[in-house]
Design an enzyme around this catalytic site. Structure first.
Site, PDB file in Angstrom:
ATOM      1  N   SER A 167       7.947  20.622  12.564  1.00 55.03           N
ATOM      2  CA  SER A 167       9.131  20.624  11.704  1.00 55.03           C
ATOM      3  C   SER A 167      10.400  20.851  12.541  1.00 55.03           C
ATOM      4  O   SER A 167      10.738  20.016  13.371  1.00 55.03           O
ATOM      5  CB  SER A 167       8.963  21.673  10.602  1.00 55.03           C
ATOM      6  OG  SER A 167       9.942  21.513   9.604  1.00 55.03           O
ATOM      7  N   GLU A 269       5.213  13.480   2.682  1.00 55.62           N
ATOM      8  CA  GLU A 269       6.257  14.418   3.115  1.00 55.62           C
ATOM      9  C   GLU A 269       7.658  13.891   2.807  1.00 55.62           C
ATOM     10  O   GLU A 269       7.934  12.696   2.944  1.00 55.62           O
ATOM     11  CB  GLU A 269       6.149  14.673   4.621  1.00 55.62           C
ATOM     12  CG  GLU A 269       4.859  15.332   5.046  1.00 55.62           C
ATOM     13  CD  GLU A 269       4.997  16.097   6.350  1.00 55.62           C
ATOM     14  OE1 GLU A 269       6.016  16.787   6.522  1.00 55.62           O
ATOM     15  OE2 GLU A 269       4.089  16.003   7.182  1.00 55.62           O
ATOM     16  N   HIS A 299       3.966  18.499   3.826  1.00 58.36           N
ATOM     17  CA  HIS A 299       4.534  19.212   4.964  1.00 58.36           C
ATOM     18  C   HIS A 299       3.720  20.458   5.294  1.00 58.36           C
ATOM     19  O   HIS A 299       3.364  21.224   4.408  1.00 58.36           O
ATOM     20  CB  HIS A 299       5.987  19.606   4.653  1.00 58.36           C
ATOM     21  CG  HIS A 299       6.786  19.986   5.868  1.00 58.36           C
ATOM     22  ND1 HIS A 299       7.081  19.095   6.862  1.00 58.36           N
ATOM     23  CD2 HIS A 299       7.340  21.165   6.247  1.00 58.36           C
ATOM     24  CE1 HIS A 299       7.799  19.692   7.795  1.00 58.36           C
ATOM     25  NE2 HIS A 299       7.971  20.944   7.449  1.00 58.36           N
TER      26      HIS A 299
END
Length: 327
Positions: A167, A269, A299
């Protein structure tokens, strides 16, 4: 009398920004992630930047064969929108245990400065700093006496270093790749061979289709926007080069030499379209980029459950990438 400070930004109660600029971070968080430790990996904490009081955690798999080959080094930069997260959080810890055992690598999991107390590019600077720390350790350990024992050249191979970022950590991995450049000359004898970006947290003013799609179980567009508001330099938008590598004011990557990059993302996502666009644009520039989409995943599907069947597949993809790019 003025009014009392009130909350202006709230990240799930874990982080709160008040109207007077003060910040509250919850010390005790009830995590839903049990720690999975099968004792096949040992770990310990070290300080890599005394001035900034930044620490890291090393993970070393127990060798099945004492005469086994030296271990590659894998940096792991945790996620959290540049605002939350820590090497000590159980999901990060589990992920690093799995990376160390599954990749048969020495994993380096550093903390880095978080926003809003430390706006970007503080996190990117810390990413460079921890690689330079490894450079110093390796250089000091030429005779196996000046470095931490786990970083001895008898144990690790500084010529096989990889960077994994999840991320916001994936965003950091991108900027680290750009700063270090192909060949890693500035951090020799450390040689970064490749970068793995797990659902990299990129942004942009213009929304993508996946961002405008349905929210995920643990993530929504409001949260993404809040992380950008808290982490970006004052007055900047989501098109800032630190958020959007291909924004209107972002420097061209056309002539930037980059080491191989692997982009992994879940098919459901919010960040999927940006990850795919990032990979496709670099590929069009002639960069060595691989893009892998795991259908139906949201995610954090690897980080939050690194021992699942799908996460085993992710590990195999990363392992193959490392083998292909180790020389």
């Amino acid at each position: 009398m003025g009014s009392l400070p009130h909350i202006v930004e709230d990240c799930m109660g874990v982080l709160q920004l008040y109207s007077d600029g003060s910040v509250y971070r919850r010390a005790n968080i009830a995590f839903n992630f049990p720690v999975y430790d099968d004792t096949s990996v040992v770990y310990k904490d070290l300080t890599f930047d005394k001035k900034l009081n930044l620490s890291l955690r090393l993970y070393k798999p127990k060798p099945a064969n004492p005469a086994a080959a030296r271990l590659p080094v894998v940096f792991y930069f945790h996620g959290g929108g540049f605002c939350v997260g820590s090497r000590l959080w159980p999901n990060c810890h589990n992920c690093c245990l799995r990376l160390a055992s599954g990749l048969e690598a020495l994993v380096v999991s550093p903390d880095y400065r978080l926003a809003p107390e430390h706006k970007l590019p503080a996190a990117m600077d810390d990413a460079v700093s921890v690689v330079e720390w490894l450079k110093r350790e390796v250089a000091a350990g030429e005779d196996d006496s000046g470095c931490d024992a786990w970083l001895s050249r008898r144990i690790v191979d500084p010529d096989r270093v990889f960077v994994v970022g999840d991320s916001s950590g994936g965003n950091m991995a991108h900027h680290l790749a750009v700063r270090i450049g192909a060949g890693s000359a500035r951090v020799g004898p450390v040689r970064v061979r490749g970068y793995v970006l797990l659902a990299p947290f990129f942004g942009g003013v213009v929304r993508t289709r996946s961002e405008e799609g349905p929210p995920e179980d643990l993530l929504n567009l409001e949260m993404l926007d809040r992380f950008w508001r808290l982490s970006m330099p004052e007055g900047e938008t989501r098109d800032h080069p630190l958020a959007n590598p291909f924004g209107p004011n972002s420097p061209s990557l056309e002539k930037v030499a980059l080491d191989p990059i692997l982009v992994i993302v879940g098919g459901n996502e919010l960040l999927r379209d940006r990850a795919e666009d990032y990979a496709m644009r670099l590929k069009e520039m002639g960069k060595k980029v691989e893009y892998v989409d795991f259908d139906g995943q949201q995610h954090g599907f690897f980080t939050n459950d690194p021992y699942s069947k799908i996460s085993h597949q992710v590990l195999q993809v990363i392992k193959r990438f490392m083998i292909q790019n180790s020389t």
